[in-house]
Design an enzyme around this catalytic site. Structure first.
Site, PDB file in Angstrom:
ATOM      1  N   HIS A  67     -12.839  14.631  13.941  1.00 29.79           N
ATOM      2  CA  HIS A  67     -12.716  14.684  15.393  1.00 29.79           C
ATOM      3  C   HIS A  67     -11.285  14.691  15.755  1.00 29.79           C
ATOM      4  O   HIS A  67     -10.769  14.689  17.066  1.00 29.79           O
ATOM      5  CB  HIS A  67     -13.609  13.660  16.071  1.00 29.79           C
ATOM      6  N   LYS A 108     -11.693  10.790   1.749  1.00 29.34           N
ATOM      7  CA  LYS A 108     -11.283   9.893   0.522  1.00 29.34           C
ATOM      8  C   LYS A 108     -11.335  11.020  -0.456  1.00 29.34           C
ATOM      9  O   LYS A 108     -12.131  12.038  -0.377  1.00 29.34           O
ATOM     10  CB  LYS A 108     -12.422   9.165   0.590  1.00 29.34           C
ATOM     11  N   SER A 364       0.665   4.024   6.598  1.00 27.90           N
ATOM     12  CA  SER A 364       0.503   5.673   6.165  1.00 27.90           C
ATOM     13  C   SER A 364       0.945   6.459   7.411  1.00 27.90           C
ATOM     14  O   SER A 364       1.528   7.546   7.182  1.00 27.90           O
ATOM     15  CB  SER A 364      -0.766   6.073   5.713  1.00 27.90           C
TER      16      SER A 364
HETATM   17  N1  GLU Z   1      -6.674   3.742   0.512  1.00 26.91           N
HETATM   18  C1  GLU Z   1      -6.153   3.079   1.550  1.00 26.91           C
HETATM   19  C2  GLU Z   1      -7.738   2.715   2.380  1.00 26.91           C
HETATM   20  O1  GLU Z   1      -8.732   2.592   1.864  1.00 26.91           O
HETATM   21  C3  GLU Z   1      -5.294   3.743   2.383  1.00 26.91           C
HETATM   22  C4  GLU Z   1      -5.544   4.964   3.184  1.00 26.91           C
HETATM   23  C5  GLU Z   1      -4.334   5.760   3.645  1.00 26.91           C
HETATM   24  O2  GLU Z   1      -3.232   5.164   3.630  1.00 26.91           O
HETATM   25  O3  GLU Z   1      -4.438   6.886   4.001  1.00 26.91           O
HETATM   26  O4  GLU Z   1      -7.384   2.293   3.340  1.00 26.91           O
END
Ligand code: GLU
Length: 473
Positions: A67, A108, A364
């Site tokens: 989205h 993920k 990030s």
């Molecule tokens: N792995 C981290 C989380 O579960 C960071 C993910 C990211 O920075 O994109 O939120």
């Protein structure tokens, strides 16, 4: 922990979603679309190990929602990786980003390996091959899907990813934005390493500053003097312990995979980290007692329990024994739905993963913006601000005939550097998200817990962006 789980991890996310959806007005078809995982890439590829053996690697990248694009979420290396787990974690990323207003869809990745059982060279080969598979299927790119660190991965793996991507996409001017959590020298941003732990701290500090919430739990406001237990001394757990300790909390127990320790007058996480490095274990830390099992740490008396490792560590079996007043979900999905219900009944406040551990993805986002803008935060304005502040100070001193002390002078003159801006952006994000969730709960007292309120916030935001896209006119 019981071995028989009545729900899979993804089903438990769906369950929490459905519980919250009842407090919204969206039509069921739209809710179904929000809940579904849009794109699932399950892969198998061969890698030749150091001893000449060929191993078939099982790996995934799952985009839960487009989205908003790019999709965003970490990559974990763990033997527990499976499709259901990655689907659940990808979904949580969508909701997490929505709550903290980070304009990404959720994704993920996971590779089913145990990093301890591989040499650095093998890990590099696996990571690079995984990245090449993502490029082949158009599952990675600064405008498509942007991975990041997660359980078992860090800056080193992210630099292998960006390097592989750049060698396959020469000339892509924004290629540094294909992954976040990179080392500073490879386009990373200052403050990303500690971001999740610091975000957890900012979120809990805000909750602890809310007088009525603390009064209900029988606690005083503030972080100072609160007893804290941390499960996990990885990146997230380490920085949680550090920030809570630095702000006056007492870290009475830390648990890791090899065991757990207790020390009534507080554990210094850096000393423990060095002890583990030297001895290979957190056990036998000077001045601390070893606990019989690592799970015992979860059941000790404390004010704040921070599970900062993996999912499903507190379930129907051990939840009744938990004595903490606040549970700060630094990990993704550490509680099963049954544990959640037990805590609502017991009056234990669960501050949910979906927003509490959003510090990582928030920073990030700042890193990705830095990569797209090709300029370090603060580069343009730092000196200008300092000159301006010096001028204002001179004027004030001239007009009043008084001088400002050297420490205050330094503070007032200071122009923001990258780290200042990143920490300030993170603090603002976490405070706002905490207040927003609390306001949802205040506006509707039938919402039973913070997790449900967080889901309500996420569902509303994702639904609005779906309808604004005109997908459901
Ligand atoms: N792995 C981290 C989380 O579960 C960071 C993910 C990211 O920075 O994109 O939120």
């Amino acid at each position: 922990m019981s071995s028989q789980k009545p729900y899979s991890f993804f089903q438990s996310v769906e369950r929490s979603f459905d519980k919250a959806a009842k407090f919204t007005q969206w039509e069921s078809g739209l809710l179904e679309q929000i809940k579904a995982c849009n794109s699932i890439y399950s892969m198998r590829f061969p890698v030749k190990m150091d001893d000449g053996r060929i191993e078939v690697i099982e790996a995934y990248r799952i985009q839960h929602s487009q989205h908003k694009t790019p999709c965003k979420g970490g990559i974990r290396f763990s033997m527990a990786v499976n499709q259901d787990e990655v689907m659940a974690l990808a979904s949580l990323m969508t909701y997490k980003c929505a709550i903290v207003n980070v304009p990404f869809g959720g994704a993920k990745g996971g590779i089913k390996i145990s990093p301890r059982n591989h040499s650095a060279y093998e890990l590099e080969k696996i990571t690079r091959r995984y990245t090449a598979e993502l490029v082949k299927k158009n599952f990675i790119g600064p405008g498509i899907d942007v991975p990041a660190p997660d359980y078992g991965t860090g800056e080193r793996e992210m630099s292998w990813i960006v390097d592989t991507y750049q060698s396959l996409k020469p000339g892509d001017i924004d290629s540094a934005g294909c992954v976040t959590g990179k080392p500073i020298t490879q386009g990373g941003v200052r403050g990303r390493r500690e971001a999740t732990g610091l975000g957890v701290f900012f979120g809990i500090r805000e909750v602890c500053n809310m007088e009525p919430v603390m009064a209900k739990l029988g606690l005083k406001t503030g972080i100072e003097g609160k007893t804290v237990i941390v499960q996990g001394l990885g990146n997230v757990g380490y920085f949680c312990a550090k920030f809570f300790r630095e702000h006056g909390a007492i870290i009475v127990s830390i648990a890791e995979y090899e065991g757990a320790i207790y020390k009534a007058d507080g554990i210094n996480e850096e000393e423990l980290f060095q002890h583990r490095k030297a001895t290979g274990s957190i056990l036998n830390f000077p001045g601390a007692t070893n606990l019989a099992k690592n799970g015992d740490a979860l059941e000790l008396a404390c004010d704040i329990l921070i599970p900062a490792a993996l999912e499903n560590v507190i379930d129907a079996e051990n939840a009744p024994n938990v004595k903490a007043k606040i549970i700060a979900e630094a990990a993704n999905g550490p509680l099963t739905p049954e544990a959640d219900e037990i805590f609502v009944e017991k009056g234990i406040l669960v501050v949910p993963d979906m927003y509490l551990n959003a510090g990582g993805v928030t920073v990030s986002y700042f890193e990705w913006l830095k990569n797209l803008s090709h300029v370090r935060y603060g580069r343009m304005e730092k000196r200008f601000t300092e000159n301006m502040n010096a001028h204002i100070l001179n004027q004030i001193e001239g007009l009043t005939g008084k001088t400002v002390g050297p420490k205050d002078k330094e503070f007032i003159m200071h122009g923001a550097e990258e780290i200042d801006l990143v920490h300030s952006g993170l603090e603002e994000t976490m405070i706002n998200a905490t207040r927003e969730i609390m306001e949802i709960m205040e506006a509707n007292p039938t919402i039973p817990d913070m997790r449900t309120a967080a889901y309500v916030s996420a569902i509303n935001k994702v639904a609005i962006s779906y309808t604004e896209l005109g997908i459901f006119p």
